[in-house]
Design a protein around this motif. Structure first.
Motif, PDB file in Angstrom:
ATOM      1  N   ALA A 179       0.725   4.480   3.445  1.00 37.42           N
ATOM      2  CA  ALA A 179      -0.694   4.665   3.773  1.00 37.42           C
ATOM      3  C   ALA A 179      -1.577   3.791   2.902  1.00 37.42           C
ATOM      4  O   ALA A 179      -2.538   3.174   3.381  1.00 37.42           O
ATOM      5  CB  ALA A 179      -1.074   6.141   3.613  1.00 37.42           C
ATOM      6  N   ARG A 180      -1.250   3.711   1.622  1.00 36.71           N
ATOM      7  CA  ARG A 180      -2.058   2.875   0.720  1.00 36.71           C
ATOM      8  C   ARG A 180      -1.923   1.390   1.055  1.00 36.71           C
ATOM      9  O   ARG A 180      -2.863   0.620   0.868  1.00 36.71           O
ATOM     10  CB  ARG A 180      -1.627   3.126  -0.721  1.00 36.71           C
ATOM     11  N   ALA A 181      -0.764   0.987   1.532  1.00 35.18           N
ATOM     12  CA  ALA A 181      -0.571  -0.418   1.902  1.00 35.18           C
ATOM     13  C   ALA A 181      -1.251  -0.745   3.226  1.00 35.18           C
ATOM     14  O   ALA A 181      -1.748  -1.868   3.411  1.00 35.18           O
ATOM     15  CB  ALA A 181       0.923  -0.727   2.000  1.00 35.18           C
ATOM     16  N   ALA A 182      -1.296   0.221   4.150  1.00 32.89           N
ATOM     17  CA  ALA A 182      -1.829  -0.039   5.485  1.00 32.89           C
ATOM     18  C   ALA A 182      -3.340   0.123   5.566  1.00 32.89           C
ATOM     19  O   ALA A 182      -4.004  -0.598   6.313  1.00 32.89           O
ATOM     20  CB  ALA A 182      -1.152   0.877   6.505  1.00 32.89           C
TER      21      ALA A 182
ATOM     22  N   THR B 139      -7.378   0.201   4.470  1.00 34.13           N
ATOM     23  CA  THR B 139      -8.324  -0.619   3.715  1.00 34.13           C
ATOM     24  C   THR B 139      -9.705   0.018   3.796  1.00 34.13           C
ATOM     25  O   THR B 139      -9.959   0.885   4.637  1.00 34.13           O
ATOM     26  CB  THR B 139      -8.405  -2.053   4.284  1.00 34.13           C
ATOM     27  N   GLY B 140     -10.594  -0.402   2.923  1.00 40.93           N
ATOM     28  CA  GLY B 140     -11.986   0.021   3.002  1.00 40.93           C
ATOM     29  C   GLY B 140     -12.189   1.510   2.832  1.00 40.93           C
ATOM     30  O   GLY B 140     -11.558   2.165   1.989  1.00 40.93           O
TER      31      GLY B 140
ATOM     32  N   ALA C   6     -11.113   7.186   0.982  1.00 39.96           N
ATOM     33  CA  ALA C   6     -11.021   8.614   1.319  1.00 39.96           C
ATOM     34  C   ALA C   6      -9.646   9.169   0.959  1.00 39.96           C
ATOM     35  O   ALA C   6      -9.525  10.283   0.437  1.00 39.96           O
ATOM     36  CB  ALA C   6     -11.309   8.821   2.806  1.00 39.96           C
ATOM     37  N   LEU C   7      -8.609   8.382   1.227  1.00 39.56           N
ATOM     38  CA  LEU C   7      -7.251   8.810   0.870  1.00 39.56           C
ATOM     39  C   LEU C   7      -7.120   8.976  -0.635  1.00 39.56           C
ATOM     40  O   LEU C   7      -6.571   9.978  -1.115  1.00 39.56           O
ATOM     41  CB  LEU C   7      -6.237   7.795   1.381  1.00 39.56           C
ATOM     42  N   ASN C   8      -7.632   8.015  -1.392  1.00 43.91           N
ATOM     43  CA  ASN C   8      -7.522   8.088  -2.848  1.00 43.91           C
ATOM     44  C   ASN C   8      -8.306   9.274  -3.408  1.00 43.91           C
ATOM     45  O   ASN C   8      -7.874   9.917  -4.366  1.00 43.91           O
ATOM     46  CB  ASN C   8      -8.005   6.784  -3.479  1.00 43.91           C
ATOM     47  N   ARG C   9      -9.477   9.556  -2.811  1.00 44.10           N
ATOM     48  CA  ARG C   9     -10.245  10.726  -3.255  1.00 44.10           C
ATOM     49  C   ARG C   9      -9.469  12.006  -2.998  1.00 44.10           C
ATOM     50  O   ARG C   9      -9.464  12.919  -3.821  1.00 44.10           O
ATOM     51  CB  ARG C   9     -11.604  10.774  -2.542  1.00 44.10           C
TER      52      ARG C   9
END
Length: 269
Positions: free
Chosen positions: A73-76, A78-79, A84-87
């Motif tokens: 998910a982190r590789a695919a 962006t922006g 939002a994923l990291n939060r």
């Protein structure tokens, strides 16, 4: 699949090994449980019901995690989606569920339901049966992914505390299975099956005893990978700290030593 396609459109490729792990081991084990014997007899047999839940909580998420979904998910992404994923990964919810102690404690609480009439109600409900097949693996993933992909940062002291508590949980979370095995009363208060059943069906008491045996076994086995993951995380964290110290200059090392000695002196006073 969406993440793999997103990388492919950018001219990048996702590794074959985690892809096979996710689809063959992860989704394959889910299909085997849900569409095989355990799923087919989950309403009629106590041991199929409890074993299904235990495997959906522990085995399926662990095998899905071999696909490295967070890394993908982190590789695919962006922006804004990536932010939002990291939060979400940095949220308190993930921090709590990523604690290695949370899994065994949650399992103890969840498996304790098998000692009550609630288990009989859930087993007889088609809605609950369908919900279990969706909710339990998601909860399991929330517990496994922070451990396998090191999403949650921990201090050495915290990891050591997790390690010691996990040893305690190794004994505690087997309690529901032991109680199911040794109790002579039908704890879920479910009535007998009124329709025709195969001749190999066990009696209600034997069914409960088999449920306890399998639950006891799975609960004990499931703690071993957690202990291994904790040991690996502890070792990696220790190596990273040692590397950071080695990279310090003589002046920085001397200043760090003096600060440590000063702090120790203040505590002694």
């Amino acid at each position: 699949m969406a993440g793999i396609l997103a990388l492919h459109r950018r001219g990048e490729h996702w590794r074959l090994k985690p892809t096979l792990g996710f689809y063959v081991l992860g989704l394959g084990s889910y299909a085997f449980i849900e569409f095989g014997f355990l799923g087919a007899y989950s309403q009629e047999l106590r041991f199929a019901f409890t074993t299904r839940i235990a495997l959906l909580l522990f085995a399926v998420p662990a095998l899905l995690a071999t696909g490295k979904p967070v890394e993908l998910a982190r590789a695919a992404l962006t922006g804004r989606p990536l932010r939002a994923l990291n939060r979400f990964l940095d949220s308190k919810l993930v921090g709590i569920m990523g604690n290695a102690v949370f899994g065994p404690v949650f399992a103890l609480v969840a498996f304790s339901i098998f000692l009550t009439p609630v288990a009989g109600t859930l087993r007889a409900s088609p809605v609950a049966q369908d919900a279990i097949g969706l909710v339990i693996p998601v909860v399991g993933l929330m517990m496994v992914l922070p451990l396998t992909e090191l999403v949650v940062a921990r201090t050495s002291l915290f990891i050591a505390a997790e390690f010691m508590l996990a040893f305690v949980e190794l004994v505690i979370d087997a309690i529901p299975g032991i109680l199911l095995r040794l109790n002579d009363a039908i704890l879920d208060h479910a009535g007998p099956i009124t329709t025709a059943v195969p001749g190999w069906f066990p009696s209600p008491l034997r069914d409960q005893q088999l449920s306890g045996d399998l639950l006891w076994f799975i609960a004990e086995i499931a703690d071993i990978p957690i202990l291994i993951l904790l040991f690996i995380r502890w070792s990696k964290h220790d190596r990273n700290e040692a590397k950071q110290i080695d990279e310090l200059s003589d002046e920085e090392m001397d200043a760090l030593t003096q600060a440590h000695l000063k702090s120790f002196g203040n505590r002694s006073d």
